[in-house]
Design a protein around this motif. Structure first.
Motif, PDB file in Angstrom:
ATOM      1  N   VAL A  10       0.695  -1.020  -0.065  1.00  0.00           N
ATOM      2  CA  VAL A  10      -0.028  -0.161   0.053  1.00  0.00           C
ATOM      3  C   VAL A  10       0.961   1.131   0.063  1.00  0.00           C
ATOM      4  O   VAL A  10       1.777   1.308   0.559  1.00  0.00           O
ATOM      5  CB  VAL A  10      -0.854   0.169   1.313  1.00  0.00           C
ATOM      6  N   HIS A  15       0.890   5.535   0.449  1.00  0.00           N
ATOM      7  CA  HIS A  15      -0.066   6.589   0.861  1.00  0.00           C
ATOM      8  C   HIS A  15       0.067   7.803   0.199  1.00  0.00           C
ATOM      9  O   HIS A  15       1.388   8.276   0.040  1.00  0.00           O
ATOM     10  CB  HIS A  15       0.310   6.876   2.541  1.00  0.00           C
ATOM     11  N   VAL A  16      -0.972   8.395  -0.344  1.00  0.00           N
ATOM     12  CA  VAL A  16      -0.757   9.584  -1.410  1.00  0.00           C
ATOM     13  C   VAL A  16      -1.455  10.830  -0.841  1.00  0.00           C
ATOM     14  O   VAL A  16      -2.857  10.686  -0.252  1.00  0.00           O
ATOM     15  CB  VAL A  16      -1.552   9.053  -2.737  1.00  0.00           C
ATOM     16  N   SER A  17      -0.717  11.899  -0.508  1.00  0.00           N
ATOM     17  CA  SER A  17      -1.085  12.886  -0.022  1.00  0.00           C
ATOM     18  C   SER A  17      -1.474  14.016  -0.960  1.00  0.00           C
ATOM     19  O   SER A  17      -0.583  14.147  -2.173  1.00  0.00           O
ATOM     20  CB  SER A  17      -0.160  13.406   0.861  1.00  0.00           C
ATOM     21  N   ILE A  36      -4.842  12.370   2.974  1.00  0.00           N
ATOM     22  CA  ILE A  36      -4.081  11.126   2.474  1.00  0.00           C
ATOM     23  C   ILE A  36      -4.967   9.777   2.231  1.00  0.00           C
ATOM     24  O   ILE A  36      -5.995   9.477   2.874  1.00  0.00           O
ATOM     25  CB  ILE A  36      -3.204  10.726   3.769  1.00  0.00           C
ATOM     26  N   PRO A  46      -4.827   5.778   1.103  1.00  0.00           N
ATOM     27  CA  PRO A  46      -4.274   4.695   0.677  1.00  0.00           C
ATOM     28  C   PRO A  46      -4.578   3.979  -0.649  1.00  0.00           C
ATOM     29  O   PRO A  46      -5.547   4.005  -1.076  1.00  0.00           O
ATOM     30  CB  PRO A  46      -4.604   3.524   1.762  1.00  0.00           C
ATOM     31  N   ILE A  99      -2.870   1.573  -3.986  1.00  0.00           N
ATOM     32  CA  ILE A  99      -1.931   0.710  -4.852  1.00  0.00           C
ATOM     33  C   ILE A  99      -1.274   1.105  -5.890  1.00  0.00           C
ATOM     34  O   ILE A  99      -2.035   1.540  -6.785  1.00  0.00           O
ATOM     35  CB  ILE A  99      -2.847  -0.672  -4.832  1.00  0.00           C
ATOM     36  N   CYS A 147       2.269  13.669  -3.046  1.00  0.00           N
ATOM     37  CA  CYS A 147       3.204  13.194  -2.327  1.00  0.00           C
ATOM     38  C   CYS A 147       2.996  11.857  -2.058  1.00  0.00           C
ATOM     39  O   CYS A 147       1.582  11.572  -1.843  1.00  0.00           O
ATOM     40  CB  CYS A 147       3.582  13.816  -1.199  1.00  0.00           C
ATOM     41  N   ILE A 148       3.733  10.736  -2.415  1.00  0.00           N
ATOM     42  CA  ILE A 148       3.500   9.641  -2.198  1.00  0.00           C
ATOM     43  C   ILE A 148       4.591   8.993  -1.064  1.00  0.00           C
ATOM     44  O   ILE A 148       5.787   9.157  -1.272  1.00  0.00           O
ATOM     45  CB  ILE A 148       3.985   8.612  -3.454  1.00  0.00           C
ATOM     46  N   ALA A 149       4.150   8.173  -0.183  1.00  0.00           N
ATOM     47  CA  ALA A 149       4.911   7.553   0.838  1.00  0.00           C
ATOM     48  C   ALA A 149       4.659   6.314   1.235  1.00  0.00           C
ATOM     49  O   ALA A 149       3.647   5.744   1.232  1.00  0.00           O
ATOM     50  CB  ALA A 149       4.621   8.753   2.213  1.00  0.00           C
ATOM     51  N   THR A 150       5.718   5.699   1.608  1.00  0.00           N
ATOM     52  CA  THR A 150       5.753   4.320   2.228  1.00  0.00           C
ATOM     53  C   THR A 150       6.819   3.793   3.377  1.00  0.00           C
ATOM     54  O   THR A 150       7.915   4.643   3.153  1.00  0.00           O
ATOM     55  CB  THR A 150       5.789   3.286   0.959  1.00  0.00           C
ATOM     56  N   ILE A 201       9.528   8.618  -0.158  1.00  0.00           N
ATOM     57  CA  ILE A 201       8.642   9.451  -0.488  1.00  0.00           C
ATOM     58  C   ILE A 201       8.984  10.078  -1.900  1.00  0.00           C
ATOM     59  O   ILE A 201      10.117  10.185  -2.228  1.00  0.00           O
ATOM     60  CB  ILE A 201       8.444  10.864   0.375  1.00  0.00           C
TER      61      ILE A 201
END
Lengths: 268, 268
Positions: free
Chosen positions: A38, A40-42, A54, A56, A58, A104-107, A130
């Motif tokens: 997964v 997290h897209v902000s 944010i 969640p 794929i 912003c994409i984070a994992t 990120i």
């Protein structure tokens, strides 16, 4: 050979704390993203809302234009979503003026719990990444199908060819794929054991009563449970081999991370 | 008794897709947050930057003013960070005009991979939560110490009392705690098995060759590895019991989730 592409450092992706753990290498960052179930897209919902939000999602890094691109080369991030979701509407609207929706994409993945003498020196072994970029809807049918395959195969390797494909008309139109043009990115990786300060390690009263060490942590895939309607007797090889591979990889990463030498700044 | 507090629905926290999986219950949302080893915190770095950014942080819900508050009552979110980090500077500055820094906190946990007949009906069993709120620095020493204890004990239960405490002057001043006043929140929980459409389940060619079912996924804590400098022979009970409890909880949640009945909208 010897060529390592790195993301540019801007104020908003530059890691200020523990610089020795920061990475700007495309390969390292893309691997962390592609290894995540997964993301997290902000994004900012609009001018009237003070809060970023944010979602969640794929997603996977890939290149439709340069399919032979490897993990350490420039790639886009493809995110899977639904027609009606807010981020898709925002991306659709922002598309009209050209650039796309700034996101912003984070994992993050925890690989271990580092238990040291004092609360302040407690830590995790972890990998995080990120990416900043502009998101647009994929409009080409061919690229959309390609991205759906990329994303489905990130759930379980080779699942696409082991499911009912191609998607029909209704399935194609209910699925929206966001393509994110990456502007910058950064990653942080913490490996290693316990790092305490001399004031504690040289205090026999403290070391005599407080246990220190690392507890490895990893994601485990359990035994597959067939659905009530399943008609195929044997769990197929693409599923069993994916589970075996992931379990071995995840566990050995977490266990090996403990024994990585700490950088000099953290050796006391 | 029978009283369930829920967060208000605003445009930015209202779940549009699969409403039957959405929850606004404080208890459900707070539990997902407190069960997370890492939280993703999103904020806007400044007017010149189009991108929101995301920082992985450690945090917990709690109430300093009402220590007897339970998980389903109004709580603040306490986040741990470092003096010099950008989010702390932004929160420090925004504190001066009163409200604090608008942020979004997110966490997601994958509990299973739902492998169905067609890529579009693939899914995860998962739990996710977001919170919106205003972040300020904790200035009271007493509250800061309380929050440090809360957060340390979320790493491993009862770790605070089993480490060298209290923190000394330097440790207190290098640690910054953000207190987030929550404005709204929402959660999504997906449990259950495979959901396919009749066009596929009634197609013998499809069901005869495609395996469907769920692979449970959970976070495993491995055997603790003592540090080279550790002087305590036995791994202490607070560590071993935490590992045993978490492993049992995580695994049984993922396995039980598979057998939860799907909502009527997804039964075909």
């Amino acid at each position: 050979m010897g060529r390592t592409l790195t993301y540019p450092k801007r104020a908003s992706n530059t890691v200020n704390r523990y610089k020795h753990r920061a990475t700007y290498d495309l390969g390292a960052i893309h691997s962390i993203v592609n290894d995540s179930k997964v993301l997290h897209v902000s994004f900012n919902p609009g001018p009237d809302d003070p809060f970023p939000t944010i979602l969640p999602m794929i997603g996977q890094m890939g290149s439709f234009d340069y399919p032979s691109a490897t993990i350490d080369e420039p790639l886009e991030c493809y995110l899977h979503g639904y027609v009606s979701s807010r981020i898709m509407n925002l991306a659709r609207n922002s598309d009209e003026d050209g650039e796309g929706l700034p996101i912003c994409i984070a994992t993050s993945k925890v690989d271990g719990i580092v238990l040291s003498l004092t609360p302040n020196s407690h830590n995790y072994n972890y990998r995080s990444a990120i990416l900043h970029g502009y998101a647009k809807l994929v409009t080409s049918e061919e690229e959309k199908l390609w991205a759906m395959q990329l994303i489905t195969n990130s759930v379980v390797s080779d699942r696409w060819n082991n499911s009912r494909v191609p998607p029909d008309r209704a399935e194609m139109s209910s699925t929206v794929i966001l393509k994110v043009k990456i502007v910058d990115g950064s990653g942080k990786i913490r490996d290693g054991g316990v790092s305490d300060q001399r004031k504690d390690t040289e205090n026999g009263d403290v070391t005599g009563r407080i246990w220190t060490g690392v507890v490895p942590v990893w994601e485990t895939y359990g035994e597959p449970v067939a659905s009530a309607d399943n008609k195929v007797v044997q769990v197929p090889e693409h599923v069993t081999s994916y589970i075996a591979k992931k379990n071995a990889e995840n566990r050995s990463y977490a266990e090996a991370a403990i024994h990585v030498q700490l950088p000099p700044e953290e050796q006391h």
